[in-house]
Design an enzyme around this catalytic site. Structure first.
Site, PDB file in Angstrom:
ATOM      1  N   GLU A  69       7.653  15.573  -3.139  1.00  0.00           N
ATOM      2  CA  GLU A  69       9.040  14.874  -2.932  1.00  0.00           C
ATOM      3  C   GLU A  69       9.892  14.778  -3.860  1.00  0.00           C
ATOM      4  O   GLU A  69      11.207  15.131  -3.642  1.00  0.00           O
ATOM      5  CB  GLU A  69       8.686  13.315  -2.500  1.00  0.00           C
ATOM      6  CG  GLU A  69       8.192  12.769  -1.110  1.00  0.00           C
ATOM      7  CD  GLU A  69       6.697  13.435  -0.851  1.00  0.00           C
ATOM      8  OE1 GLU A  69       6.123  13.841  -1.966  1.00  0.00           O
ATOM      9  OE2 GLU A  69       6.270  13.419   0.198  1.00  0.00           O
ATOM     10  N   HIS A 138       1.839   3.495   4.054  1.00  0.00           N
ATOM     11  CA  HIS A 138       2.889   4.014   5.055  1.00  0.00           C
ATOM     12  C   HIS A 138       3.602   3.140   6.049  1.00  0.00           C
ATOM     13  O   HIS A 138       3.950   3.497   7.019  1.00  0.00           O
ATOM     14  CB  HIS A 138       1.996   4.900   5.961  1.00  0.00           C
ATOM     15  CG  HIS A 138       1.212   6.203   5.104  1.00  0.00           C
ATOM     16  ND1 HIS A 138       0.110   5.834   4.561  1.00  0.00           N
ATOM     17  CD2 HIS A 138       1.478   7.301   4.895  1.00  0.00           C
ATOM     18  CE1 HIS A 138      -0.429   6.963   4.109  1.00  0.00           C
ATOM     19  NE2 HIS A 138       0.485   7.957   4.532  1.00  0.00           N
TER      20      HIS A 138
END
Lengths: 338, 422
Positions: A69, A138
């Site tokens: 990321e 998540h």
């Protein structure tokens, strides 16, 4: 005499399809627009948002990145600095923690540090929210973190219509815009015009007008609040529902105006209650002339202060549900407390 | 002689304020007109200038500390003069118009607008902000009420006169009232409702509102829909009338209300008189809209489209016959309010094809109450000659030196007229 009113039948798309259409229209219109992220190419995205875009625009404009990321965010910031308009997809908004250096210390500040001579026209799309059993790493709603950073705009569309219009506005914007999509909304259908229209960033939407209580909500909570308002109406409680749509810049004026009318305020949001969107909205009212219109304490319904549980019953208990919104609003209007 | 520097009253609802910034320190020499300090109230920050010449002494109030109106903040001493001992104000607090330098010799002496016993901080008393504000505006003692909320908290519905009708309640939320000292004890001479015109707000009546209250009237003024603090939006003239009817209802159970309307507000008063469930006692129309078709349509369109103080300033000059000095901050506040664009839709329903869309003539001829019409001969917005449309039974008062804002140009004459028997 009769007059026949013809209502055009508007095409319906899912939230995911509306986002894909916005991306595709932006890429058709402007060769500098491209998108990058994990598994967004042939696989079509973890939530199927990018779909077949790679076949239509090729691997140079729909770029599958390695699982890094920080790397992909750095590449996107760099591309934006050279005049490209990257749209970065993070597979889950929870992973934004890995990219914060590029977002917070670079993208948000570059324009200011270079005296306006450079800008970062970057869009980051990422799904947040709970309700899919994806557990603590998540399922978070981290939007308020970024709302705290001057130089960033933070958007939370709650309908297919807004998902498309706000994404196109974000791509036009010369500065970084973070879009927190919601996992539970991707399959929701709604009317979406075919043309490439824009919804203004920083403008709230009044989803329902009412006079007894103002419910300010974001994203999935705006959907739940609207459903709750319909149930409240059956009990004779007329709730006004304001979907903020953007938490930074926040449309405070829309909230103040509504509170001056209803005298009661409830804020419903999925991020943890502490130090969140609810505190900002409440303080804005308490600091303004709308304070003198309050006839009951302000109520915040936010996420519980816990890492989101995997157990589906506990997961539901950790974020505001429709019943909870109905009960809280009823007590606020009828008894002046929660 | 030593000149007191006091914290002036700049707003009728003001009972305390603070020095935001001192521009002088002890020992500085000042002359009249020099900036002494910036004061902040809950509404604005204003500059206060020296009214005498001399040396500043005795500054004791720090910046940011709230003090009551009238507190002596410092002295301006003549050369060699010693600082007086007492810090008590030698006179009643004075009123400061924003438009002029404070001067103790010619400033109007006022008593405090609120008796401090009427609106105490109420130790231990629980009331919502809305209930407190209603009590403050109506001069109601919260201690006399019992609350229906949790732990006895007083809520808006616990106050007398607060109707359950939500329309009336909402109109009430934007009502202004002028309360002279001792207003609870005195015998009321009647209720007057002052209704502002297009692009204005209740505050336009500040000058005459207090004067009428001091003469014993209960004086109220609403912010009409789309204006000032009103939470209602003005989609068309009908919204204006509705909000006025709501304001009249919120004054129940008062009887025999005297309606005073200006311009568009005057036309609204005529409509509201017809609709009001209770008879209206008297109708006074200042430069009313709706008597004829001529109007400065450019003005209406321009004021609805104002975006900043620069575009606003020349427009304001058309409203009055005498030149008014507005401070930059006042202009900016007005321009910011207009800049919200709340009046655009309304302006298009008031004026169509350059002519007035309203017509109150037929309605006026069927009024049961006495009606009087006031016009300024120098009115640049609506020509005074439209009085030709009026029936003989309606009294007409012409003001030779007034423009469209008669109550600003000739406040004393207007007060005299309103306070007279009618």
């Amino acid at each position: 005499m009769f007059t026949l009113k013809v209502f055009p039948i508007m095409r319906e798309l899912t939230y995911a399809e509306a986002i894909r259409e916005a991306l595709s229209q932006a890429m058709e219109a402007d060769p500098t627009v491209f998108t990058l992220g994990e598994d967004i190419g042939v696989y079509g995205g973890a939530f199927g948002v990018t779909g077949d875009l790679v076949h239509r625009f090729g691997t140079e404009r729909v770029i599958d990145t390695p699982i890094s990321e920080l790397g992909m965010a750095g590449a996107a910031v760099g591309a934006a600095l050279t005049g490209m308009k990257p749209v970065l997809e993070l597979q889950f908004s929870d992973f934004v923690t890995l990219a914060t250096e590029q977002i917070v210390n670079q993208a948000a500040k570059i324009r200011f540090m270079f005296g306006g001579k450079a800008s970062v026209p970057l869009v980051i799309r990422m799904p947040g929210g709970s309700g899919t059993g994806a557990a603590a790493q998540h399922s978070q709603s981290l939007e308020a973190w970024f709302g705290h950073i001057p130089g960033l705009k933070v958007v939370q569309p709650s309908t297919p219509h807004d998902a498309k219009g706000l994404l196109l506005a974000a791509i036009d914007d010369p500065n970084p815009v973070l879009i927190f999509e919601h996992k539970l909304l991707y399959r929701m259908k709604g009317p979406v015009p075919e043309e490439a229209y824009r919804e203004p960033i920083g403008k709230a939407a009044i989803r329902r007008e009412g006079r007894d209580v103002t419910i300010v909500a974001t994203s999935m909570m705006a959907i739940r609040s609207l459903a709750a308002a319909e149930r409240l109406a059956a009990e004779g409680i007329d709730a006004e529902v304001i979907d903020l749509r953007t938490i930074r810049p926040m449309d405070t004026e829309a909230v103040l105006k509504s509170v001056r009318k209803t005298s009661r305020l409830m804020v419903v949001y999925e991020g943890v209650k502490t130090l969140g969107v609810g505190a900002e909205v409440s303080a804005a009212v308490a600091e303004s002339d709308a304070f003198d219109f309050l006839d009951a304490p302000i109520v915040r319904l936010g996420g519980k202060d816990v890492p989101l549980p995997y157990n589906p019953i506990l997961e539901k208990a950790a974020v505001p549900q429709e019943d909870e919104i109905v009960n809280a609003a009823r007590r606020l209007v009828r008894e002046g407390r929660v | 002689m030593a000149v007191e520097v006091i914290l002036p009253r700049v707003d009728m609802a003001m009972d305390q304020g603070s020095v935001a910034r001192w521009a002088v320190k002890n020992g500085d020499t000042v002359k009249p007109g020099d900036l002494l300090f910036e004061m902040s109230t809950d509404k604005s920050v204003m500059e206060v200038e020296a009214t005498g010449a001399g040396v500043v002494a005795g500054i004791s109030i720090e910046e940011g500390i709230d003090v009551p109106v009238g507190t002596v903040l410092a002295w301006i001493l003549a050369p060699g003069e010693a600082e007086p001992q007492s810090k008590k104000p030698a006179k009643e607090p004075v009123s400061a118009s924003d438009t002029q330098t404070l001067s103790y010799s010619d400033a109007r002496t006022l008593t405090p607008a609120h008796d401090s016993s009427i609106v105490p901080s109420h130790e231990g008393l629980r009331a919502t902000p809305l209930a407190r504000r209603f009590a403050r505006e109506r001069g109601i003692d919260l201690k006399s009420l019992s609350g229906s909320g949790p732990f006895g908290r007083i809520e808006a519905r616990d106050l007398p006169l607060v109707s359950n009708d939500s329309n009336a309640l909402r109109a009430e939320t934007a009502m202004r009232q002028w309360l002279p000292q001792g207003s609870l004890q005195r015998q009321s001479r009647g209720t007057i409702l002052l209704v502002h015109g297009f692009a204005s707000q209740a505050a336009t009546w500040d000058g005459i509102g207090l004067a009428l209250a001091e003469q014993g009237f209960d004086v109220f003024a609403p912010d009409l829909a789309g204006h000032g603090r009103s939470p209602l939006e003005a989609h068309d003239f009908e919204s204006i009338v509705e909000s006025l009817v709501g304001a009249i209802q919120s004054l129940a159970p008062r009887q025999n209300i005297h309606l005073v309307g200006h311009s568009m507000g005057a036309a609204a008063c005529v409509y509201a008189t017809q609709r009001s469930p209770k008879p209206i006692a008297r109708l006074t129309l200042l430069a009313p809209a709706g008597l004829g078709s001529a109007i400065d349509d450019q003005f209406i369109a321009s004021i609805a489209a104002v975006s900043d103080a620069t575009t606003l300033r020349p427009l304001l000059d058309k409203l009055t016959s005498r030149h008014i000095d507005y401070k930059a901050k006042q202009l900016e506040a007005m321009a910011a309010d207009l800049g919200r664009g709340r009046l655009k839709a309304l302006s298009q329903t008031l004026v169509q094809n350059g002519r007035q869309a309203l017509d109150i003539c037929a309605m006026l001829s069927s009024m049961r109450c006495p009606v009087e019409v006031l016009f300024g001969v120098e009115d640049q917005i609506i020509p005074w000659t439209q009085i030709a449309a009026l029936e003989p039974a309606i009294a007409v008062h012409l003001f030779r030196k007034a423009g469209h804002m008669i109550h600003v140009d000739e406040p004393l004459a207007v007060v005299k007229l309103l306070a007279s028997g009618g």
